[in-house]
Design an enzyme around this catalytic site. Structure first.
Site, PDB file in Angstrom:
ATOM      1  N   LYS A 216      -0.292   5.064   8.270  1.00  0.00           N
ATOM      2  CA  LYS A 216       0.324   5.428   6.982  1.00  0.00           C
ATOM      3  C   LYS A 216      -0.737   5.540   5.887  1.00  0.00           C
ATOM      4  O   LYS A 216      -0.765   6.498   5.124  1.00  0.00           O
ATOM      5  CB  LYS A 216       1.361   4.368   6.611  1.00  0.00           C
ATOM      6  CG  LYS A 216       1.860   4.449   5.180  1.00  0.00           C
ATOM      7  CD  LYS A 216       2.296   3.099   4.611  1.00  0.00           C
ATOM      8  CE  LYS A 216       1.230   2.058   4.619  1.00  0.00           C
ATOM      9  NZ  LYS A 216       1.458   0.864   3.835  1.00  0.00           N
TER      10      LYS A 216
ATOM     11  N   SER B 130       0.873  -1.177   0.000  1.00  0.00           N
ATOM     12  CA  SER B 130       0.000   0.000   0.000  1.00  0.00           C
ATOM     13  C   SER B 130       0.913   1.232   0.000  1.00  0.00           C
ATOM     14  O   SER B 130       1.289   1.725   1.050  1.00  0.00           O
ATOM     15  CB  SER B 130      -0.902  -0.002   1.236  1.00  0.00           C
ATOM     16  OG  SER B 130      -1.623  -1.211   1.316  1.00  0.00           O
TER      17      SER B 130
ATOM     18  N   LYS C  69      -6.669   2.012  -2.976  1.00  0.00           N
ATOM     19  CA  LYS C  69      -6.379   1.272  -1.737  1.00  0.00           C
ATOM     20  C   LYS C  69      -6.371   2.224  -0.528  1.00  0.00           C
ATOM     21  O   LYS C  69      -6.938   1.925   0.525  1.00  0.00           O
ATOM     22  CB  LYS C  69      -5.028   0.559  -1.872  1.00  0.00           C
ATOM     23  CG  LYS C  69      -4.481  -0.023  -0.596  1.00  0.00           C
ATOM     24  CD  LYS C  69      -5.354  -1.127  -0.023  1.00  0.00           C
ATOM     25  CE  LYS C  69      -4.887  -1.532   1.362  1.00  0.00           C
ATOM     26  NZ  LYS C  69      -5.805  -2.465   1.999  1.00  0.00           N
TER      27      LYS C  69
HETATM   28  P1  NAD Z   1       4.901  -6.832   7.500  1.00  0.00           P
HETATM   29  O1  NAD Z   1       5.621  -5.799   8.279  1.00  0.00           O
HETATM   30  O2  NAD Z   1       4.296  -8.005   8.201  1.00  0.00           O
HETATM   31  O3  NAD Z   1       5.858  -7.419   6.348  1.00  0.00           O
HETATM   32  C1  NAD Z   1       6.803  -6.654   5.659  1.00  0.00           C
HETATM   33  C2  NAD Z   1       7.988  -7.552   5.307  1.00  0.00           C
HETATM   34  O4  NAD Z   1       8.920  -6.780   4.543  1.00  0.00           O
HETATM   35  C3  NAD Z   1       8.744  -8.071   6.546  1.00  0.00           C
HETATM   36  O5  NAD Z   1       8.941  -9.459   6.443  1.00  0.00           O
HETATM   37  C4  NAD Z   1      10.059  -7.290   6.522  1.00  0.00           C
HETATM   38  O6  NAD Z   1      11.159  -8.034   7.063  1.00  0.00           O
HETATM   39  C5  NAD Z   1      10.237  -7.059   5.030  1.00  0.00           C
HETATM   40  N1  NAD Z   1      11.071  -5.907   4.706  1.00  0.00           N
HETATM   41  C6  NAD Z   1      11.031  -4.662   5.242  1.00  0.00           C
HETATM   42  N2  NAD Z   1      11.944  -3.874   4.645  1.00  0.00           N
HETATM   43  C7  NAD Z   1      12.564  -4.631   3.706  1.00  0.00           C
HETATM   44  C8  NAD Z   1      13.600  -4.376   2.762  1.00  0.00           C
HETATM   45  N3  NAD Z   1      14.177  -3.176   2.664  1.00  0.00           N
HETATM   46  N4  NAD Z   1      13.997  -5.399   1.948  1.00  0.00           N
HETATM   47  C9  NAD Z   1      13.416  -6.631   2.047  1.00  0.00           C
HETATM   48  N5  NAD Z   1      12.452  -6.926   2.928  1.00  0.00           N
HETATM   49  C10 NAD Z   1      12.028  -5.933   3.749  1.00  0.00           C
HETATM   50  O7  NAD Z   1       3.780  -6.026   6.675  1.00  0.00           O
HETATM   51  P2  NAD Z   1       2.410  -6.609   6.048  1.00  0.00           P
HETATM   52  O8  NAD Z   1       1.340  -6.532   7.069  1.00  0.00           O
HETATM   53  O9  NAD Z   1       2.693  -7.868   5.337  1.00  0.00           O
HETATM   54  O10 NAD Z   1       2.105  -5.449   4.977  1.00  0.00           O
HETATM   55  C11 NAD Z   1       2.834  -5.319   3.769  1.00  0.00           C
HETATM   56  C12 NAD Z   1       2.135  -4.263   2.919  1.00  0.00           C
HETATM   57  O11 NAD Z   1       0.769  -4.674   2.669  1.00  0.00           O
HETATM   58  C13 NAD Z   1       2.032  -2.890   3.582  1.00  0.00           C
HETATM   59  O12 NAD Z   1       2.174  -1.899   2.607  1.00  0.00           O
HETATM   60  C14 NAD Z   1       0.630  -2.892   4.184  1.00  0.00           C
HETATM   61  O13 NAD Z   1       0.142  -1.588   4.356  1.00  0.00           O
HETATM   62  C15 NAD Z   1      -0.131  -3.684   3.150  1.00  0.00           C
HETATM   63  N6  NAD Z   1      -1.328  -4.406   3.607  1.00  0.00           N
HETATM   64  C16 NAD Z   1      -1.333  -5.060   4.813  1.00  0.00           C
HETATM   65  C17 NAD Z   1      -2.486  -5.738   5.197  1.00  0.00           C
HETATM   66  C18 NAD Z   1      -2.561  -6.498   6.513  1.00  0.00           C
HETATM   67  O14 NAD Z   1      -3.674  -6.848   6.926  1.00  0.00           O
HETATM   68  N7  NAD Z   1      -1.469  -6.788   7.190  1.00  0.00           N
HETATM   69  C19 NAD Z   1      -3.608  -5.778   4.356  1.00  0.00           C
HETATM   70  C20 NAD Z   1      -3.546  -5.138   3.122  1.00  0.00           C
HETATM   71  C21 NAD Z   1      -2.388  -4.456   2.755  1.00  0.00           C
END
Ligand code: NAD
Length: 296
Positions: A242, A97, A173
């Site tokens: 965010k 997102s 989104k």
């Molecule tokens: P999360 O924090 O669980 O996962 C993010 C992953 O990215 C982690 O495993 C982290 O180690 C990795 N990461 C961070 N920086 C990095 C880098 N520089 N290089 C490589 N890996 C890196 O987050 P999430 O909940 O999976 O969300 C991911 C995205 O999806 C976000 O943008 C969030 O807003 C969106 N989103 C989340 C949800 C939800 O319910 N959790 C739903 C829809 C959308």
């Protein structure tokens, strides 16, 4: 088609799992090296040691916390910028997102090296990521690239929507999450007011769900996560803060006065700053609990 997947967090893990289950050759990458290795073991695929290995793939998917991190991974030198190794014709699909304006800027930079960027953020949270039934909002300027990635996206999502040019998926989104956050905020306030007046919160939710005040939070979140004090939706409070900021910024970027989005942005920033960005989204009410002003 070989797929590279960056960011196997709460959402990325099950999403990448579905891509692998659909039979695509898959290489994953995550800053968390142990998680990357574990995913590769459990899914019989590769864990890239660095971004250069990810660059070998025809389609690269990013599922990272913020658009800024996506841009850093693609463009910043030092940790080994991904874009430097990409071949002409590679398609990058940002499913995070991210901010739509930043996405458009990134798209221009990548296009100059013959790489196509699409935005394809998702909705449905962790439960629907696990069942492969996410809603996916696809923005992009290259219809052929969109057609190419659709089978891959179909492995993760049930409903695929084409929203228009690059950045429109990310805009949609953010607006969706603004509405979801506004719904939660209204329910939280109503529960705090109602409880102080003497209403039973459990009964309030039952009545809301049988009435016109029903929304996603009342139906799927409040009882189990908030009143049941589970607080484990798998969506971090900082990420929701965010998203609502992106929505409020979008209003300003298009020159439209959208005061409610600014208020919701400020409420969520307040909850995040008070509780911490890593706390669960469903906990936001705790950040507002003592703040509700007395009626004068
Ligand atoms: P999360 O924090 O669980 O996962 C993010 C992953 O990215 C982690 O495993 C982290 O180690 C990795 N990461 C961070 N920086 C990095 C880098 N520089 N290089 C490589 N890996 C890196 O987050 P999430 O909940 O999976 O969300 C991911 C995205 O999806 C976000 O943008 C969030 O807003 C969106 N989103 C989340 C949800 C939800 O319910 N959790 C739903 C829809 C959308």
């Amino acid at each position: 088609m070989r797929i590279g997947f960056i960011g196997i967090g709460n959402m990325g893990w099950p999403m990448a799992g579905h891509i692998r289950a659909a039979g695509y050759p898959l290489t994953v990458y995550d800053l968390d090296r142990e998680k990357c290795a574990r995913f590769a073991r459990e899914h019989n695929c590769a864990c890239a040691q660095n971004l250069a290995e990810i660059a070998e793939n025809e389609i690269i998917i990013t599922m990272l916390p913020t658009g800024q991190i996506v841009r850093n991974v693609l463009l910043l030198d030092g940790s080994g910028a991904l874009a430097a190794g990409l071949k002409i014709g590679t398609i990058v699909v940002d499913m995070s997102s991210s901010e739509p304006m930043g996405t458009r800027e990134l798209g221009k930079v990548l296009k100059s090296s013959g790489v196509t960027l699409l935005d394809a953020p998702v909705s449905g949270a962790v439960p629907r990521a696990k069942t492969g039934t996410l809603a996916i909002m696809i923005g992009g300027n290259d219809p052929a690239a969109i057609e190419r990635v659709k089978p891959v996206l179909s492995a993760m999502g049930k409903q695929l929507f084409e929203t228009g040019p690059l950045g429109t998926g990310h805009a949609m989104k953010a607006l969706n999450n603004y509405i979801a956050a506004a719904g939660y905020t209204a329910v939280a306030e109503a529960l705090l007011v109602g409880e102080r007046f003497g209403l039973d919160p459990e009964k309030m939710v039952d009545i809301l769900n049988a009435s016109t005040g029903r929304n996603f939070s009342t139906e799927f979140m409040i009882k189990e996560q908030v009143l049941g004090r589970k607080f484990a939706t798998g969506f971090a409070l900082g990420l929701m803060a965010k998203d609502v900021k992106i929505a409020a910024d979008l209003g300003e970027a298009v020159g439209l006065d959208a005061p409610v989005s600014r208020l919701i942005r400020d409420r969520w920033a307040h909850a995040r700053d008070r509780l911490g960005a890593m706390r669960d989204t469903s906990e936001a009410i705790l950040g507002w609990k003592d703040d509700l002003p007395e009626r004068t």
